[in-house]
Write an enzyme that holds these catalytic residues in place. Structure first.
Site, mmCIF file in Angstrom:
data_model
loop_
_atom_site.group_PDB
_atom_site.id
_atom_site.type_symbol
_atom_site.label_atom_id
_atom_site.label_comp_id
_atom_site.label_asym_id
_atom_site.label_seq_id
_atom_site.Cartn_x
_atom_site.Cartn_y
_atom_site.Cartn_z
ATOM 1 C CD1 TRP A 287 -2.942 1.525 0.909
ATOM 2 C CD2 TRP A 287 -1.354 2.401 2.213
ATOM 3 N NE1 TRP A 287 -3.381 2.761 1.302
ATOM 4 C CE2 TRP A 287 -2.414 3.334 2.099
ATOM 5 C CE3 TRP A 287 -0.247 2.744 2.996
ATOM 6 C CZ2 TRP A 287 -2.399 4.564 2.741
ATOM 7 C CZ3 TRP A 287 -0.244 3.981 3.627
ATOM 8 C CH2 TRP A 287 -1.311 4.865 3.496
ATOM 9 C CG HIS A 288 3.463 2.160 3.206
ATOM 10 N ND1 HIS A 288 2.872 1.066 3.799
ATOM 11 C CD2 HIS A 288 3.395 3.160 4.122
ATOM 12 C CE1 HIS A 288 2.493 1.396 5.025
ATOM 13 N NE2 HIS A 288 2.783 2.656 5.248
ATOM 14 N N GLY A 289 3.715 1.679 -1.422
ATOM 15 C CA GLY A 289 4.327 1.974 -2.711
ATOM 16 C C GLY A 289 4.869 0.723 -3.357
ATOM 17 C CG PHE B 101 3.571 6.369 1.457
ATOM 18 C CD1 PHE B 101 4.598 5.944 0.628
ATOM 19 C CD2 PHE B 101 3.854 6.691 2.757
ATOM 20 C CE1 PHE B 101 5.890 5.830 1.127
ATOM 21 C CE2 PHE B 101 5.138 6.574 3.263
ATOM 22 C CZ PHE B 101 6.156 6.147 2.439
#
Lengths: 304, 450
Positions: B313-315, B450
């Site tokens: 989800w962060h990248g 993000f």
């Protein structure tokens, strides 16, 4: 574990009072900056003192440059060598450039009493991009100058707003220095006259030489219009390091001459006048001072 | 628009001032307009994307109520459209590059050059949670499009959360009210403390972090300092943002959820996730972990899968996947092993170091860099520069720890229970530190990427 966020009691400081404390803190810092903080560099105070010392019956010359100009000339000797009760006001200061020179000249000097302006330079000084975040420009600027400075230094409104804030608030202007000083007191940073490296606050630094040349051009044309000759004197570099000429240099020198600036030849010095490749020793300083005096006298004579 | 910018200060003054004088019903739409300006400040084109995806979710949720027999298809469409948006803007470049590398081809530049819209991970998750809740019958669909758009775009939490649930935020926006005096006090505290954490602590730690992570051969001392500094930096940066968001929302009578509950006082990996980025961990629990089976079947696998996807989800980077796996492993291990019979303070210290090590992987540019940093630990010598960095770290981390310790014992708003003169003194000190030590460079919030 207590994680509730709604445990405030009725003794909580009212929001407006908390905001007032924030404003009072800001005002206290502003008062401290105005009353108790001495800005690094002193071009503005030196320029005011020079303006006050000028006399209508003497030859008064202001000299602008950077740290080399500050260190290389013996100003008193130069004044005497120019003759006619000459007074040379050396306003050269580290980290300054055409913007600062222009502001000092246009805001603080009395054109009636001034006989000549000498700009001591190495070529890079002439297109040192205005970086009023680090220079003394806001000490020298008046409100009327700010829109022009902001326009030449920024492309975003937020960045431009920075300049108005910097002009309005001493504290805002010297915040980075105060921060550095605080960190230094805490043993966490070396004490520096310069703000920390990095992106200037609020936006971009103008990379273009055009901004510097804009102010240099104004300095020459406005001074010429007031009848004050502007002389450009190259700093002497040692024969070992040389002072290479480039097409760019020729272009800028041609442009300055076109505006009415007068280019003086670099005084001739030999190897024995230097401590190293850049700095003059005592003999070199004296030789450079006398050579400069000769050039100035000659130039003023021709102009008269 | 950054919270730590002059533009935001002016923006908030105008928005709040007008909201105070407008009738509440009109004030709601004023906030929607302001939120659009706030978001469009970065790039107006992405405002269109935000409004379009939100409008689609609003329509799909209404459709679920009107045609209950088709609600599964409609919620699937919502999830696919939201994840599809994320996939295009956030992951397409990474996966096309990886695929192209594997096949020995050149990745199409169109995919590599996609700009990441600010806050996309936050608002898509918030919208997805809404449609899933409507599908589950847990909340009613919002009737008015403008109300729903305000729920998605509400500017204090739009770009970096907290990821709010519709059951919590939407009713507050629909029944807007003027804040009580107590809420103004709380708002001032949250805003002040949030700014201290962001511009004083996080931004002043940035050079220490850069010295360890962004330079070649930084040396052991710089690596150790950077590891600790980044843990503090990301915490103060993100929780600072969350606090400012909560404070600003409270000025408008809206209470946002607590996103950080002093995570460095956690005594186990499980407790970290009850305290760190709470809105995301609850989202992952409710919409991923529990649907996967939760504790009922294969809990270890479910934890690992949830945390790896949480990392993703962060990248799109292997470091985020590894960070997720690190925490997934820690959670699974913590679940299997008996709780150590040690004083809580020791467990807190140990858990803090688990967090720190995880953040080394998180912050590194690549997994190879993590290995390089680990090998540099063979020689740790403190140069004068490193000692200055150590002092900076201590000067910043110790006061925050002390105040958070007080909050841990007495509550998040403990300071507001102190004598008024003491509160005034604390405010004066905090504002002096913001004004003097606050970084001038307007660093972006880390979680904006993000």
């Amino acid at each position: 574990m207590a994680t509730s966020s709604s445990t405030s009691s009725s003794s909580a400081l009212p929001g407006w009072l908390a905001a007032l404390v924030a404003v009072a803190t800001l005002l206290s810092l502003e008062a401290y900056a105005r009353l108790g903080y001495h800005a690094p560099g002193d071009m503005a105070s030196r320029a005011r003192a020079a303006a006050a010392a000028m006399r209508a019956d003497s030859v008064d010359i202001t000299l602008y440059g950077t740290c080399l100009g500050e260190q290389t000339l013996d100003t008193r000797l130069l004044g005497g060598a120019v003759g006619d009760g000459g007074q040379v006001h050396n306003l050269s200061s580290a980290g300054t450039g055409p913007l600062d020179w222009y502001l000092a000249q246009s805001n603080l000097m009395d054109a009636e009493k001034l006989d000549a302006i000498v700009i001591l330079y190495v070529m890079g000084d002439l297109y040192r991009a205005p970086s009023p975040w680090q220079s003394q420009a806001m000490e020298l600027a008046r409100w009327k100058d700010v829109p022009d400075i902001a326009r030449w230094s920024c492309s975003t409104r937020e960045c431009q707003a920075e300049f108005y804030l910097r002009r309005a608030s001493y504290f805002y202007r010297y915040r980075a220095y105060l921060g550095n000083w605080t960190w230094w007191m805490a043993g966490a940073r070396g004490l520096s006259r310069d703000p920390p490296e990095g992106k200037p606050p609020g936006g971009e630094r103008s990379a273009a030489e055009e901004a510097a040349l804009h102010y240099l051009g104004r300095l020459v044309t406005e001074s010429r219009a007031a009848g004050i000759p502007v002389l450009f004197l190259p700093m002497p570099l040692s024969p070992r390091s040389g002072q290479p000429r480039s097409g760019d240099q020729a272009r800028i020198e041609g442009w300055l001459q076109g505006l009415g600036g007068q280019l003086l030849p670099a005084p001739r010095l030999d190897r024995g006048d230097y401590e190293d490749d850049v700095h003059l020793n005592g003999r070199g300083k004296a030789n450079f001072t006398f050579a400069t005096a000769e050039l100035i006298k000659q130039a003023l004579g021709e102009l008269r | 628009m950054l919270f730590n910018s002059l533009a935001f200060v002016a923006f908030l003054g105008v928005v709040y001032g007008a909201w105070r004088v407008l009738p509440l019903a009109a004030g709601r739409y004023w906030l929607l307009a302001a939120s659009c300006v706030f978001y469009g400040w970065w790039d107006w084109r992405f405002l269109g994307l935000l409004l379009a995806t939100a409008t689609l979710d609003w329509a799909l949720a209404l459709g679920m109520e009107r045609w209950p027999e088709r609600r599964k298809a409609l919620v699937t469409l919502s999830v696919v459209s939201n994840l599809g948006t994320l996939a295009v803007f956030k992951y397409a470049g990474f996966f096309s590059r990886e695929l192209a590398d594997a096949l020995g081809l050149a990745a199409p530049s169109l995919l590599l050059d996609i700009v990441l819209p600010v806050g996309i991970s936050f608002y898509t998750f918030q919208a997805m949670a809404y449609t899933i809740d409507v599908y589950r019958g847990q909340v009613a669909a919002c009737r008015k499009l403008l109300d729903f758009l305000l729920f998605i775009t509400f500017f204090p939490q739009l770009v970096a959360g907290p990821i709010e649930r519709s059951s919590h935020l939407l009713p507050q926006l629909l029944q807007m009210r003027r804040p009580a005096a107590r809420e103004h006090s709380e708002a001032m505290w949250f805003i002040t403390w949030g700014y201290v954490k962001k511009v004083v602590v996080a931004d002043n730690l940035a050079p220490i972090v850069a010295a360890g992570f962004d330079k070649d051969s930084p040396g052991g001392a710089a690596v150790v300092l950077a590891a600790y500094a980044f843990t503090w930096q990301i915490y103060c940066d993100f929780s600072g943002y969350s606090d400012i968001a909560r404070g600003v929302a409270r000025l408008f009578g809206v209470e946002l959820m607590e996103n950080f509950a002093r995570p460095f006082f956690a005594a186990s990996p499980r407790e970290i996730w009850h305290r760190w980025h709470v809105s995301l961990s609850q989202w992952l629990r409710d919409y991923l972990y529990l649907p996967l089976g939760g504790n009922r079947a294969r809990p270890g696998f479910n934890l690992m899968a949830t945390m790896v996807l949480g990392g993703l989800w962060h990248g799109a980077n292997y470091t985020y996947l590894a960070w997720g796996a690190w925490h997934g492993g820690a959670l699974a291990l913590g679940r299997r092993l008996p709780r150590p019979n040690l004083p809580r303070s020791l467990l807190v210290v140990a858990t803090f170091h688990v967090t720190c090590l995880g953040f080394v992987v998180f912050r590194a540019h690549s997994l190879a860099q993590v290995a390089e940093m680990a090998s540099s630990l063979s020689t740790v010598s403190f140069t004068p520069g490193a000692l200055a960095h150590l002092r900076t770290l201590l000067w910043l981390a110790i006061p925050v720890t002390l105040l958070e310790w007080v909050q841990e014992r007495q509550g998040t708003l403990a300071v507001l229970g102190w004598p008024r003169w003491a509160q005034g003194l604390v405010y004066a000190l905090l504002w002096a530190s913001i004004l003097v030590l606050g970084s001038s460079y307007g660093y972006e919030f880390i979680y904006f990427q993000f």
